[in-house]
Design a protein around this motif. Structure first.
Motif, mmCIF file in Angstrom:
data_model
loop_
_atom_site.group_PDB
_atom_site.id
_atom_site.type_symbol
_atom_site.label_atom_id
_atom_site.label_comp_id
_atom_site.label_asym_id
_atom_site.label_seq_id
_atom_site.Cartn_x
_atom_site.Cartn_y
_atom_site.Cartn_z
ATOM 1 N N LEU A 1 37.430 53.259 39.504
ATOM 2 C CA LEU A 1 38.636 53.411 40.304
ATOM 3 C C LEU A 1 39.441 54.569 39.736
ATOM 4 C CD1 LEU A 1 39.359 51.642 42.763
ATOM 5 C CD2 LEU A 1 37.700 50.578 41.224
ATOM 6 N N TYR A 2 39.784 55.505 40.632
ATOM 7 C CA TYR A 2 40.472 56.726 40.227
ATOM 8 C C TYR A 2 41.707 56.922 41.113
ATOM 9 C CZ TYR A 2 40.783 61.672 38.768
ATOM 10 O OH TYR A 2 41.186 62.888 38.257
ATOM 11 N N PRO A 3 42.688 56.025 40.985
ATOM 12 C CA PRO A 3 43.834 56.073 41.893
ATOM 13 C C PRO A 3 44.908 57.066 41.452
ATOM 14 C CG PRO A 3 44.083 54.240 40.393
ATOM 15 C CD PRO A 3 42.738 54.857 40.084
ATOM 16 N N HIS B 1 44.220 59.003 37.749
ATOM 17 C CA HIS B 1 43.912 58.407 36.446
ATOM 18 C C HIS B 1 42.779 57.393 36.622
ATOM 19 C CE1 HIS B 1 44.588 56.899 32.411
ATOM 20 N NE2 HIS B 1 44.722 55.670 32.876
ATOM 21 N N VAL B 2 41.760 57.468 35.777
ATOM 22 C CA VAL B 2 40.698 56.459 35.793
ATOM 23 C C VAL B 2 41.288 55.147 35.293
ATOM 24 C CG1 VAL B 2 38.465 55.772 34.877
ATOM 25 C CG2 VAL B 2 38.886 58.171 35.444
ATOM 26 N N SER B 3 41.294 54.130 36.160
ATOM 27 C CA SER B 3 42.036 52.905 35.870
ATOM 28 C C SER B 3 41.175 51.662 35.707
ATOM 29 C CB SER B 3 43.067 52.647 36.978
ATOM 30 O OG SER B 3 43.973 53.722 37.060
ATOM 31 N N GLY B 4 39.914 51.709 36.116
ATOM 32 C CA GLY B 4 39.086 50.518 36.024
ATOM 33 C C GLY B 4 37.755 50.712 36.731
ATOM 34 N N TYR B 5 37.180 49.593 37.183
ATOM 35 C CA TYR B 5 35.851 49.646 37.800
ATOM 36 C C TYR B 5 35.808 48.754 39.029
ATOM 37 C CZ TYR B 5 34.884 45.022 35.829
ATOM 38 O OH TYR B 5 34.931 43.676 35.526
ATOM 39 N N GLY B 6 34.758 48.936 39.828
ATOM 40 C CA GLY B 6 34.562 48.113 41.008
ATOM 41 C C GLY B 6 33.093 47.795 41.234
ATOM 42 N N LEU B 7 32.844 46.685 41.926
ATOM 43 C CA LEU B 7 31.511 46.279 42.351
ATOM 44 C C LEU B 7 31.574 45.981 43.843
ATOM 45 C CD1 LEU B 7 30.750 43.756 39.450
ATOM 46 C CD2 LEU B 7 29.959 46.123 39.594
ATOM 47 N N GLY C 1 34.040 43.667 47.991
ATOM 48 C CA GLY C 1 33.765 43.774 46.569
ATOM 49 C C GLY C 1 34.912 43.327 45.697
ATOM 50 N N TYR C 2 34.772 43.642 44.423
ATOM 51 C CA TYR C 2 35.702 43.236 43.374
ATOM 52 C C TYR C 2 36.205 44.468 42.649
ATOM 53 C CZ TYR C 2 37.168 41.323 38.820
ATOM 54 O OH TYR C 2 37.861 41.020 37.677
ATOM 55 N N ILE C 3 37.511 44.532 42.423
ATOM 56 C CA ILE C 3 38.125 45.643 41.701
ATOM 57 C C ILE C 3 38.885 45.084 40.503
ATOM 58 C CG2 ILE C 3 40.038 47.311 41.796
ATOM 59 C CD1 ILE C 3 39.092 48.020 44.620
ATOM 60 N N ASP C 4 38.669 45.694 39.347
ATOM 61 C CA ASP C 4 39.361 45.306 38.113
ATOM 62 C C ASP C 4 39.947 46.568 37.495
ATOM 63 O OD1 ASP C 4 40.174 44.455 35.567
ATOM 64 O OD2 ASP C 4 38.569 42.971 35.442
ATOM 65 N N MET C 5 41.271 46.662 37.502
ATOM 66 C CA MET C 5 41.955 47.814 36.917
ATOM 67 C C MET C 5 42.870 47.341 35.788
ATOM 68 S SD MET C 5 42.833 50.271 40.188
ATOM 69 C CE MET C 5 43.853 49.079 41.055
ATOM 70 N N GLN C 6 42.520 47.680 34.570
ATOM 71 C CA GLN C 6 43.277 47.255 33.389
ATOM 72 C C GLN C 6 44.113 48.382 32.788
ATOM 73 O OE1 GLN C 6 43.413 44.056 32.281
ATOM 74 N NE2 GLN C 6 42.209 43.603 34.126
ATOM 75 N N ASP C 7 44.042 49.581 33.363
ATOM 76 C CA ASP C 7 44.734 50.723 32.768
ATOM 77 C C ASP C 7 45.367 51.583 33.858
ATOM 78 O OD1 ASP C 7 45.640 52.543 30.871
ATOM 79 O OD2 ASP C 7 43.747 53.638 30.801
ATOM 80 N N SER D 1 56.002 57.542 30.793
ATOM 81 C CA SER D 1 55.748 57.107 29.421
ATOM 82 C C SER D 1 54.326 56.575 29.279
ATOM 83 C CB SER D 1 56.739 56.019 29.008
ATOM 84 O OG SER D 1 56.373 55.466 27.751
ATOM 85 N N ASN D 2 53.615 57.005 28.230
ATOM 86 C CA ASN D 2 52.271 56.502 27.963
ATOM 87 C C ASN D 2 52.274 55.037 27.570
ATOM 88 O OD1 ASN D 2 50.947 58.963 28.467
ATOM 89 N ND2 ASN D 2 51.326 59.680 26.379
ATOM 90 N N ASP D 3 53.459 54.499 27.200
ATOM 91 C CA ASP D 3 53.555 53.085 26.820
ATOM 92 C C ASP D 3 53.538 52.153 28.031
ATOM 93 O OD1 ASP D 3 53.766 53.667 24.085
ATOM 94 O OD2 ASP D 3 55.944 53.957 24.229
ATOM 95 N N ASP D 4 53.827 52.704 29.201
ATOM 96 C CA ASP D 4 53.980 51.878 30.401
ATOM 97 C C ASP D 4 52.683 51.829 31.188
ATOM 98 O OD1 ASP D 4 56.622 51.529 29.723
ATOM 99 O OD2 ASP D 4 57.347 53.153 31.003
ATOM 100 N N LYS D 5 52.204 50.617 31.421
ATOM 101 C CA LYS D 5 50.946 50.421 32.151
ATOM 102 C C LYS D 5 51.034 49.169 33.013
ATOM 103 C CE LYS D 5 48.058 52.591 28.573
ATOM 104 N NZ LYS D 5 47.855 53.828 29.334
ATOM 105 N N ALA D 6 50.068 49.040 33.920
ATOM 106 C CA ALA D 6 49.928 47.834 34.728
ATOM 107 C C ALA D 6 48.451 47.469 34.787
ATOM 108 C CB ALA D 6 50.471 48.057 36.136
ATOM 109 N N SER D 7 48.182 46.222 35.130
ATOM 110 C CA SER D 7 46.797 45.767 35.289
ATOM 111 C C SER D 7 46.734 44.724 36.387
ATOM 112 C CB SER D 7 46.238 45.205 33.980
ATOM 113 O OG SER D 7 47.019 44.114 33.528
ATOM 114 N N GLN D 8 45.599 44.687 37.084
ATOM 115 C CA GLN D 8 45.381 43.697 38.142
ATOM 116 C C GLN D 8 43.900 43.652 38.483
ATOM 117 O OE1 GLN D 8 46.827 46.756 41.643
ATOM 118 N NE2 GLN D 8 46.872 44.592 42.139
#
Length: 298
Positions: free
Chosen positions: A215-217, A233-239, A262-268, A274-281
């Motif tokens: 995933l490159y959102p 930003h490369v944020s995760g993967y999908g199937l 399919g299934y999407i998992d984005m942990q980054d 700020s580089n400290d701020d992130k989300a995941s889902q």
């Protein structure tokens, strides 16, 4: 007389041989191995609810069961306008047949994911921003606290322009939810079921496939009044898995409809500057795709 009879049999033999050669000529669509294909189309998308975690130096909270939807553009000239054709929800794919029935391809599924602002969702976690930040208005501990996602002017397609207090959250992957993937697919000609005599003029195929990718959102997030991050930003993967039907015209052109889930998992997921701020889902998705393409040999 004998010469005429011999000539007659030779002529019959020649005509018969010629007819057999005509019958033996294979149609272009009889075999796929060695062919390339490329397609371009559009999609509509659906998503399951998901828990989205937002974290940074001074906060860590989760929005439970977030609802989201796509952002369709309808039948629009942008789908074929070279200057704007990446703006709508689109699908690009190119591949190669490694056998008559199997192909390997790479593709880009440009979906759009928009958090529904007109919802109330439970929030769990804490916010403890410095008092000089506008978002400190929301400081406190949250324990399944219902929060109106349209609070303080939050709206879909939100910008950095905000009031005081700022909007709590606007969250979208609208440029977009880019699933860059590889697929292995099977193809089966079912033209005989419909009594089609010449597949070089019109052919019907079924196709099924499995895929995986990254995933490159480019995520548009306005969070607690902070300046949004605005880069891919490369944020995760999908199937994924798909099934579709293909209509091929005059050997080289086709129209294909697909159902793909399919299934999407984005942990980054990047949210602010700020580089400290992130989300995941993580969540499930379902696409409906219509694509136009060509199939050819080089």
């Amino acid at each position: 007389m004998k010469t005429k009879i011999l000539f007659f049999f030779l002529m019959c033999f020649s005509l018969n041989t010629f007819a057999q050669e005509e019958i033996a000529v294979e149609r272009y669509t009889a075999h796929n191995k060695g062919k390339f294909f490329v397609s371009w189309g559009g999609n509509r998308d659906s998503y399951t609810k998901s828990d989205v975690n937002f974290r940074g130096k001074d906060y860590n909270f989760t929005v439970a069961d977030m609802k989201a939807h796509d952002k369709p553009k309808g039948w629009h000239i942008d789908y074929v306008n070279p200057a704007n054709m990446t703006i709508p929800q689109t699908n690009f794919r190119m591949g190669y047949f490694i056998s008559d029935h199997y192909s390997v391809s790479i593709g880009w599924d440009h979906m759009k994911y928009v958090m529904t602002q007109n919802q109330t969702a439970n929030v769990t976690g804490y916010i403890n921003l410095p008092a000089d930040q506008a978002g400190s208005y929301y400081n406190g501990d949250y324990n399944n606290r219902p929060v109106d996602m349209s609070l303080n002017g939050a709206h879909e397609g939100g910008t950095d322009t905000q009031g005081n207090p700022p909007a709590f959250l606007m969250y979208e992957h609208t440029d977009g939810l880019n699933y860059v993937n590889t697929e292995v697919s099977r193809h089966d000609d079912i033209s005989k079921l419909f009594g089609l005599p010449n597949t070089d003029k019109f052919q019907i195929n079924l196709t099924e496939g499995l895929g995986a990718g990254v995933l490159y959102p480019k995520t548009n997030t306005t969070l607690l009044g902070k300046e949004r991050h605005d880069d891919f930003h490369v944020s995760g993967y999908g199937l994924s898995a798909k099934a579709g039907i293909n209509f091929t015209f005059f050997k080289y052109f086709y129209l294909q409809g697909e159902l793909k889930g399919g299934y999407i998992d984005m942990q980054d997921i990047r949210t602010t500057q700020s580089n400290d701020d992130k989300a995941s889902q993580h969540f499930l998705f379902f696409q409906r795709i219509i694509a136009f393409g060509g199939i050819f040999r080089i």
